[in-house]
Design a protein around this motif. Sequence first.
Motif, short mmCIF file in Angstrom:
data_model
loop_
_atom_site.label_atom_id
_atom_site.label_comp_id
_atom_site.label_asym_id
_atom_site.label_seq_id
_atom_site.Cartn_x
_atom_site.Cartn_y
_atom_site.Cartn_z
N SER A 176 1.27 5.20 2.10
CA SER A 176 0.59 6.47 2.36
C SER A 176 -0.02 6.37 3.75
O SER A 176 -0.12 5.27 4.31
CB SER A 176 -0.52 6.73 1.32
N ALA A 177 -0.46 7.50 4.28
CA ALA A 177 -1.08 7.48 5.60
C ALA A 177 -2.35 6.63 5.59
O ALA A 177 -2.61 5.88 6.55
CB ALA A 177 -1.40 8.90 6.06
N GLU A 178 -3.13 6.72 4.52
CA GLU A 178 -4.36 5.93 4.42
C GLU A 178 -4.04 4.43 4.35
O GLU A 178 -4.69 3.62 5.02
CB GLU A 178 -5.18 6.34 3.19
N HIS A 179 -3.07 4.07 3.54
CA HIS A 179 -2.67 2.67 3.43
C HIS A 179 -2.16 2.16 4.77
O HIS A 179 -2.49 1.05 5.19
CB HIS A 179 -1.58 2.51 2.35
N PHE A 180 -1.37 2.96 5.45
CA PHE A 180 -0.82 2.58 6.75
C PHE A 180 -1.94 2.28 7.75
O PHE A 180 -1.89 1.27 8.46
CB PHE A 180 0.09 3.69 7.27
N GLN A 181 -2.96 3.11 7.79
CA GLN A 181 -4.06 2.88 8.73
C GLN A 181 -4.83 1.61 8.38
O GLN A 181 -5.22 0.85 9.28
CB GLN A 181 -5.00 4.10 8.77
N ARG A 182 -5.02 1.34 7.10
CA ARG A 182 -5.69 0.09 6.68
C ARG A 182 -4.85 -1.12 7.05
O ARG A 182 -5.35 -2.17 7.41
CB ARG A 182 -5.88 0.08 5.15
N ALA A 183 -3.53 -0.97 6.93
CA ALA A 183 -2.61 -2.08 7.13
C ALA A 183 -2.23 -2.31 8.59
O ALA A 183 -1.74 -3.39 8.95
CB ALA A 183 -1.33 -1.83 6.32
N TYR A 190 -6.45 -1.96 -1.64
CA TYR A 190 -5.67 -3.13 -1.24
C TYR A 190 -4.63 -2.77 -0.19
O TYR A 190 -4.22 -1.62 -0.06
CB TYR A 190 -4.94 -3.74 -2.44
N VAL A 191 -4.20 -3.78 0.55
CA VAL A 191 -3.07 -3.65 1.46
C VAL A 191 -1.90 -4.35 0.80
O VAL A 191 -1.99 -5.52 0.44
CB VAL A 191 -3.39 -4.28 2.84
N LEU A 192 -0.80 -3.62 0.61
CA LEU A 192 0.39 -4.16 -0.03
C LEU A 192 1.52 -4.30 0.98
O LEU A 192 1.63 -3.51 1.91
CB LEU A 192 0.84 -3.25 -1.17
N GLY A 193 2.35 -5.28 0.75
CA GLY A 193 3.50 -5.49 1.61
C GLY A 193 4.43 -6.50 0.98
O GLY A 193 4.44 -6.67 -0.24
N SER A 194 5.19 -7.19 1.81
CA SER A 194 6.14 -8.18 1.34
C SER A 194 6.08 -9.43 2.21
O SER A 194 5.67 -9.37 3.37
CB SER A 194 7.57 -7.62 1.39
N GLY A 195 6.54 -10.53 1.64
CA GLY A 195 6.63 -11.77 2.39
C GLY A 195 7.83 -11.74 3.32
O GLY A 195 8.86 -11.14 3.02
N ILE A 196 7.67 -12.37 4.46
CA ILE A 196 8.71 -12.41 5.49
C ILE A 196 9.03 -13.87 5.81
O ILE A 196 8.13 -14.68 6.02
CB ILE A 196 8.21 -11.72 6.79
#
Length: 166
Positions: free
Chosen positions: A61-68, A6-12
Amino acid sequence: KNFFEYVLGSGIDFTINPKTNRVDYISMSHDLLGATAFMQWKHRTDTFGNNFKLFLPLFFSAEHFQRALPQIRKTIVHLCPEINSTRFEPSMVLDVLPKIMNTFIVLVADKGISASRKSVLGFTRVHRLFLALAHQYPTMKVEALRRLEMFVAREENRVRDPWLHP
């Protein structure tokens, strides 16, 4: 999908100054959210009932960052309407992420949000994303240094906003 896909983040949430067509306020939800919840299920409120308009993936993580990264770029472009472009430029990060961090500080100082562990964690997550983007796009560092040198060089550049948007 499992948790690691999954790609995780926050609402803006943000406001646009009608005179300048610039985003002047960007607040970030303290809750984590999955991209699927935002994009497919149209989730637009956090646990406190605060509404948001956009989704900003964060660095875990680096992997999550690239996906995101594609969604990160898309959100940053959306938060730079004055540029009138659909194309991401690394310098846009210098206008967006510091504004999110500044909004955090102002809200804590004005007691709009509490200086809680959750607030500090949110600020830290934005800062970590900022560092990851600076590493991904080295031209950001060059532009940040140029803006800082302009600020130091001339007194008229030491006023609110103009030196941020040369």
